[in-house]
Design an enzyme around this catalytic site. Structure first.
Site, PDB file in Angstrom:
ATOM      1  N   GLU A   1      -3.892   2.766  -2.377  1.00 29.46           N
ATOM      2  CA  GLU A   1      -5.210   2.862  -1.747  1.00 29.46           C
ATOM      3  C   GLU A   1      -5.080   3.572  -0.413  1.00 29.46           C
ATOM      4  O   GLU A   1      -4.310   3.123   0.445  1.00 29.46           O
ATOM      5  CB  GLU A   1      -5.696   1.459  -1.372  1.00 29.46           C
ATOM      6  CG  GLU A   1      -6.450   0.675  -2.370  1.00 29.46           C
ATOM      7  CD  GLU A   1      -6.877  -0.658  -1.723  1.00 29.46           C
ATOM      8  OE1 GLU A   1      -7.887  -0.692  -1.018  1.00 29.46           O
ATOM      9  OE2 GLU A   1      -6.156  -1.659  -1.909  1.00 29.46           O
TER      10      GLU A   1
ATOM     11  N   ASP B   1     -13.324  -6.311   6.141  1.00 28.59           N
ATOM     12  CA  ASP B   1     -11.915  -6.431   6.488  1.00 28.59           C
ATOM     13  C   ASP B   1     -11.655  -7.446   7.586  1.00 28.59           C
ATOM     14  O   ASP B   1     -12.496  -7.694   8.437  1.00 28.59           O
ATOM     15  CB  ASP B   1     -11.374  -5.066   6.927  1.00 28.59           C
ATOM     16  CG  ASP B   1     -11.240  -4.126   5.748  1.00 28.59           C
ATOM     17  OD1 ASP B   1     -10.591  -4.513   4.765  1.00 28.59           O
ATOM     18  OD2 ASP B   1     -11.800  -3.019   5.808  1.00 28.59           O
TER      19      ASP B   1
END
Lengths: 404, 261
Positions: free
Chosen positions: B49, B60
């Protein structure tokens, strides 16, 4: 179209992990709207705890000095805790109670929203956790102190820029982990659905009061309603009732800051573009890559990079006009309002006032401007003393430290 | 056929646990990101990724937020992510995916983003703040499919059965199960609620499961092995970079080697 959209704006652009919590909230909110007991309790608290209705006062001295339109001031600063914010915090607090939640989670930048949440949590006997960036805590000690006196736990956020964005992140994380007993109290008409709709619905009482009060005083509708716009909760509150009444012009005033240079202001409509940030689509101050830019305003409540999605929609529809005033104009308006009308406004509200001072002389004496003074200025003591370079205030602080 | 699908088939045939790693473009710097990806590919990592840094990364935690901020502060642009992908993709066998927030995609132009990603050698997109309901008006999934990209859906223990079923209808490639919570002490093993959850997810989806639950040690890989097809190593790599600014490459390498043993 799924609910929560205002034309192409709004929506619920959030990670999957937040969706069940937002759906639960939406269902609870929709059911509370149909419950007359909920409304009764809300209105009772607004009257007996917050002091509603707030007065609509004719600004006689300013009207005469400017020689144009009649100026009326909706003094939202007389609400408990000093601003309109308590209104939607009471509404959401009641909703939290209805949902069986025991804890209120909030983030705060300058501390005003945290203070209103802490107040509501104390009143409802709930636990309150307020996330605040370390940098903001250092800058806003008085508000931290008051939140703590009200029994809230202020949690410093030590990562990132240690400001509002990081506080939002920390609060969301807490909410996801504790959603079964916790309510996330968002403080403006921003964020994912249902927050913009819900906050507007709780705030719309302001416009209803304006219409009734002015009917009594002038037997007419206002020609203009002017309100400052950060996220937009006070503006949506003042404007909502007049949206179908096209003869009433609605003006939102953004923070022009130090000037037009990037990063020196928070003028989303001239300097910004459409984007999707913090769960909703609207106008944001962002660069060509979509990175959210830094903003500035002398007023902590207006330096937000985004704007409520419904306001973006109403701007595109041409229903609301947007103007901006600079830090300096707002500070001048602060002085003018204090000395001519005996009202010390919040610096946010001074922006609305500053625009009204420019507008009034251009209008006829038959016309009426209502300025929504969203809050009072007590909270801005340190900022205003600094802006006016008040030597005596600084020596007071030095003496204060000697008493330690 | 898309290289993600090919790799998934290969893992299935070989009955092996796959590995997906994560880097933030421009962290610790662009050259460093490039070296990390080359090293990861050499170790036989199955999917990589590339996270395009965004100023407001809602999904996040602190570690990734900090990496994004550092990267942006040093001037990383969205264009750099495309350049890096174009440079790396011919040199590696692991399929590359972009992880991005929707504003990055939207600002670039959704259709153009997908087209350029494909042309740069990207095989899949992970955009966590693009839920299915919003896609109706945004057309993001359609733009991916039109350009031969797999849109990977992310779910978490907060996703109830209703959400799992909604995601099942549109999910492609593999389903990404992540959490910011739920990990107990590495020695104590996984929270029983989590294993129960993973079992439920596995029973709902017929595509492979990629699981990212703060995987930071071989023990944790063993814990999830039973329920996962792919182990996702996310912030653990960033933590190593953060703590070892000088020799992070070697440190990350031996960490991943140990995990893959």
């Amino acid at each position: 179209m799924p609910s929560g959209h205002f034309g192409k704006f709004g929506g619920r652009f959030v990670p999957e992990m937040l969706i069940p919590a937002l759906e639960e909230l939406e269902v609870a909110y929709e059911s509370s709207k149909k419950d007359p007991e909920f409304k009764k309790e809300f209105l009772d608290l607004l009257k007996n705890f917050c002091g509603r209705p707030t007065p609509l006062v004719f600004a006689k001295n300013l009207t005469e000095k400017l020689g144009g339109a009649k100026i009326y001031l909706k003094n939202e600063g007389l609400n408990h805790t000093g601003a309109h914010k308590i209104t939607h915090c009471i509404g959401q607090g009641l909703l939290a109670k209805r949902m069986g939640k025991k804890r209120i989670i909030a983030e705060t930048g300058a501390g005003q929203h945290g203070l209103a949440c802490a107040t509501v949590a104390a009143k409802f006997g709930m636990e309150c956790v307020v996330y605040m960036g370390e940098t903001d805590i250092a800058r806003q000690r008085p508000n931290v102190f008051w939140m703590e006196q009200l029994g809230a736990k202020v949690v410093p956020v030590e990562y990132g820029n240690k400001t509002l964005k990081d506080a939002v992140n920390a609060a969301l994380k807490d909410w996801i982990e504790n959603v079964s007993d916790s309510y996330y109290l968002l403080g403006s008409v921003v964020g994912p659905h249902p927050y913009p709709t819900m906050t507007r619905d709780f705030q719309k009482i302001v416009g209803e009061e304006i219409q009734n009060q002015l009917k009594g005083a002038e037997k007419k509708l206002p020609d203009y309603v002017v309100a400052c716009v950060g996220g937009g909760s006070n503006a949506m509150g003042a404007f909502n009732n007049f949206l179908p009444l096209k003869q009433v012009r609605l003006i939102g005033v953004e923070a022009g800051g130090r000037g037009t240079k990037k990063g020196d202001n928070a003028v989303r409509f001239k300097g910004g573009s459409v984007g999707v940030v913090e769960g909703f689509k609207s106008y944001f101050l962002q660069d060509e890559d979509g990175q959210v830019m830094n903003t500035h305003s002398v007023s902590a409540g207006l330096d937000y990079a985004g704007i409520g999605p419904e306001l973006a929609f109403l701007k595109e529809e041409g229903r609301i006009e947007f103007e901006s005033v600079t830090d300096k104009e707002a500070l001048d308006a602060f002085k003018t309002l204090a000395s001519f009308e005996g009202i010390i406004p919040a610096l946010e509200s001074a922006h609305a006032m500053a625009y009204a001072l420019k507008l009034a002389p251009k209008l006829s004496k038959k016309e009426v401007i209502v300025v929504n003074l969203s809050g009072r200025g007590d909270k801005d003591l340190f900022i205003v003393a600094e802006a006016f370079k008040d030597k005596n205030f600084y020596s007071f602080l030095k003496d204060f430290l000697k008493n330690e | 056929m898309n290289n993600i699908s090919l790799r998934l088939d290969k893992l299935k045939i070989e009955k092996k646990l796959g590995f997906m790693t994560h880097v933030v473009v421009g962290y610790p710097d662009l050259a460093g990101t490039e070296k990390l990806v080359l090293m990861m590919d050499k170790l036989g990592i199955d999917f990589i990724e590339l996270q395009i840094p965004f100023s407001d990364p809602l999904a996040d935690g602190p570690t990734i937020m900090k990496a994004c901020e550092d990267s942006l502060r040093s001037g990383t642009k969205v264009k750099d992510a495309f350049d890096l992908a174009r440079k790396l993709s011919p040199k590696i066998s692991a399929p590359l995916l972009f992880m991005a927030y929707y504003n990055t995609v939207f600002k670039y132009g959704t259709e153009k983003f997908c087209k350029d990603a494909k042309a740069s050698g990207i095989y899949g997109l992970i955009v966590p703040d693009m839920p299915i309901e919003e896609n109706q008006s945004e057309g993001f999934f359609e733009a991916c499919e039109k350009n031969g990209l797999i849109h990977i859906h992310v779910i978490s223990p907060a996703s109830n059965k209703k959400r799992l079923l909604i995601n099942k209808k549109v999910a492609r490639g593999f389903i990404y199960v992540t959490a910011r919570q739920g990990i107990t002490d590495a020695k104590k093993g996984l929270d029983p609620k989590i294993t129960q959850y993973l079992k439920e997810v596995k029973s709902v989806f017929d595509i492979p499961l990629a699981v990212g639950f703060g995987i930071s040690s071989r023990e944790r890989v063993n814990m999830i092995k039973e329920y996962a097809d792919i182990a996702v190593v996310g912030s653990a790599v960033l933590d190593i970079i953060n703590e070892n600014p000088k020799d992070y490459l070697k440190k990350v390498e031996s960490f991943l080697e140990e995990l893959k043993k």
